[in-house]
Design a protein around this motif. Structure first.
Motif, PDB file in Angstrom:
ATOM      1  N   SER A   1       0.800  -1.226   0.000  1.00  0.00           N
ATOM      2  CA  SER A   1       0.000   0.000   0.000  1.00  0.00           C
ATOM      3  C   SER A   1       0.833   1.277   0.000  1.00  0.00           C
ATOM      4  O   SER A   1       0.267   2.374   0.017  1.00  0.00           O
ATOM      5  N   THR A   2       2.159   1.160  -0.036  1.00  0.00           N
ATOM      6  CA  THR A   2       2.995   2.366   0.043  1.00  0.00           C
ATOM      7  C   THR A   2       2.715   3.383  -1.065  1.00  0.00           C
ATOM      8  O   THR A   2       2.761   4.588  -0.805  1.00  0.00           O
ATOM      9  N   PRO A   3       2.412   2.975  -2.318  1.00  0.00           N
ATOM     10  CA  PRO A   3       2.108   3.999  -3.335  1.00  0.00           C
ATOM     11  C   PRO A   3       0.904   4.863  -2.982  1.00  0.00           C
ATOM     12  O   PRO A   3       0.899   6.072  -3.247  1.00  0.00           O
ATOM     13  N   ALA A   4      -0.126   4.268  -2.390  1.00  0.00           N
ATOM     14  CA  ALA A   4      -1.305   5.047  -2.006  1.00  0.00           C
ATOM     15  C   ALA A   4      -0.950   6.080  -0.943  1.00  0.00           C
ATOM     16  O   ALA A   4      -1.390   7.234  -1.001  1.00  0.00           O
ATOM     17  N   HIS A   5      -0.128   5.675   0.028  1.00  0.00           N
ATOM     18  CA  HIS A   5       0.295   6.617   1.074  1.00  0.00           C
ATOM     19  C   HIS A   5       1.171   7.715   0.488  1.00  0.00           C
ATOM     20  O   HIS A   5       1.060   8.886   0.879  1.00  0.00           O
TER      21      HIS A   5
ATOM     22  N   GLY B   1      -5.577  13.495  -4.642  1.00  0.00           N
ATOM     23  CA  GLY B   1      -6.220  12.905  -3.464  1.00  0.00           C
ATOM     24  C   GLY B   1      -7.187  11.787  -3.814  1.00  0.00           C
ATOM     25  O   GLY B   1      -7.101  10.681  -3.258  1.00  0.00           O
ATOM     26  N   PRO B   2      -8.125  12.019  -4.747  1.00  0.00           N
ATOM     27  CA  PRO B   2      -9.022  10.934  -5.156  1.00  0.00           C
ATOM     28  C   PRO B   2      -8.287   9.743  -5.765  1.00  0.00           C
ATOM     29  O   PRO B   2      -8.696   8.592  -5.562  1.00  0.00           O
TER      30      PRO B   2
ATOM     31  N   ARG C   1      -8.488   5.925  -4.463  1.00  0.00           N
ATOM     32  CA  ARG C   1      -8.816   4.817  -5.368  1.00  0.00           C
ATOM     33  C   ARG C   1      -7.768   3.712  -5.270  1.00  0.00           C
ATOM     34  O   ARG C   1      -8.105   2.521  -5.218  1.00  0.00           O
ATOM     35  N   LEU C   2      -6.492   4.099  -5.247  1.00  0.00           N
ATOM     36  CA  LEU C   2      -5.429   3.095  -5.125  1.00  0.00           C
ATOM     37  C   LEU C   2      -5.570   2.320  -3.822  1.00  0.00           C
ATOM     38  O   LEU C   2      -5.406   1.097  -3.797  1.00  0.00           O
ATOM     39  N   LYS C   3      -5.860   3.032  -2.735  1.00  0.00           N
ATOM     40  CA  LYS C   3      -6.034   2.353  -1.444  1.00  0.00           C
ATOM     41  C   LYS C   3      -7.185   1.359  -1.511  1.00  0.00           C
ATOM     42  O   LYS C   3      -7.093   0.243  -0.978  1.00  0.00           O
ATOM     43  N   GLU C   4      -8.276   1.747  -2.160  1.00  0.00           N
ATOM     44  CA  GLU C   4      -9.418   0.853  -2.313  1.00  0.00           C
ATOM     45  C   GLU C   4      -9.028  -0.403  -3.086  1.00  0.00           C
ATOM     46  O   GLU C   4      -9.424  -1.518  -2.743  1.00  0.00           O
ATOM     47  N   VAL C   5      -8.245  -0.225  -4.150  1.00  0.00           N
ATOM     48  CA  VAL C   5      -7.795  -1.360  -4.958  1.00  0.00           C
ATOM     49  C   VAL C   5      -6.900  -2.284  -4.143  1.00  0.00           C
ATOM     50  O   VAL C   5      -7.069  -3.511  -4.159  1.00  0.00           O
TER      51      VAL C   5
END
Length: 289
Positions: A161-165, A223-224, A228-232
């Motif tokens: 998940s690091t890319p989303a953060h 931000g969105p 979205r990445l976090k959701e994926v």
């Protein structure tokens, strides 16, 4: 698809509203390239400064997930449950020795080779084999195994998940970087304070474009995209949680069919095979498998 529609809606509503309110685009068009250079360049530089090379490369590689969505589809979940059914059934009916040949060399295993999409996911294969290997070493306490698997899952999910953060951090920084660009514009304006009011108004307007772009990019796009990445990533993580659920259910003494049914209930709703679909998939497995 909805992500593309979202981008169009953001542009149309913001700039359409500005135009209908009587706004003119000439100042924005003239100032935008320089403001974007300052804000976008600073954001990219801060992104590179604040993240490891691995995170940067993973963010670039996973960018397509924003539109494409999770990599695991309904067929993949059916295949995973079928794979776990074969492994747990082999362990229950033929014993540990029969299972060892499959988990020690999964790439040569007739069971694993039936599911090439899953074979490409190194973590999934290692996660399954390492857990089954613990079971073959007489670690049969369901709670201990579940705890060990939970720690592996937390570590993997955190790293995945690091890319989303990283993108969320960029989104948080963009409004401030917009202010930096605006302040530089005001400094430039103050250097021409003796200019006519019309000229000063244009320069101040150009400076404010920086603030606008920083906020617009942060809350309208970056931000969105991070959300979205976090959701994926969260949905893809469920693929591995199902492995945990099935193997722990097996340790509790359930039959292979019951164990995979427990796993099926944890599949994300939009990708969840029905009871009959899973039954059909299991019944189509050749007897020699």
């Amino acid at each position: 698809m909805f992500q593309i529609i979202g981008i169009v809606v953001v542009f149309v509503m913001v700039f359409g509203g500005f135009m209908l309110a009587g706004g003119h685009f000439d100042i924005i068009i003239r100032a935008a390239p320089f403001e974007l250079m300052m804000i976008g360049g600073a954001a990219v530089g801060a992104f590179l400064l604040g993240n490891s090379g691995k995170t940067v490369m993973k963010t670039v590689g996973d960018f397509g997930k924003i539109i494409a969505g999770p990599k695991w589809k309904t067929q993949d979940y059916r295949d995973l449950l079928s794979l776990l059914f074969l492994l747990t059934k082999t362990m229950k009916t033929k014993g540990v020795i029969a299972l060892e040949t499959h988990i020690e060399n999964p790439h040569d295993s007739s069971i694993f080779q039936r599911y090439p999409r899953i074979m490409k996911d190194h973590f999934a294969i290692d996660f399954i084999c390492d857990t089954l290997r613990m079971m073959t070493m007489n670690l049969e306490d369901p709670h201990q195994v579940e705890d060990a698997m939970e720690k592996q899952l937390e570590k993997h999910h955190h790293e995945a998940s690091t890319p989303a953060h990283a993108m969320q951090s960029m989104a948080d920084a963009l409004p401030a970087l917009g202010i930096v660009a605006a302040v530089l514009g005001i400094i430039k304006t103050m250097g021409a304070i003796d200019s006519p009011p019309a000229v000063l108004g244009g320069k101040i307007g150009a400076a404010l474009v920086g603030t606008f772009l920083g906020v617009f990019l942060a809350y309208g796009f970056v931000g969105p995209m991070a959300s979205r990445l976090k959701e994926v990533y969260d949905e893809e993580h469920m693929f591995y949680v199902i492995i945990q659920n099935v193997l722990v259910a097996h340790l509790h003494g359930n039959a292979a069919q019951i164990s995979v049914e427990i796993g099926r209930t944890g599949v994300p709703t939009k990708s969840q095979p029905s009871f009959m679909e899973l039954e059909t998939a299991l019944s189509e497995i050749p007897a020699e498998a």
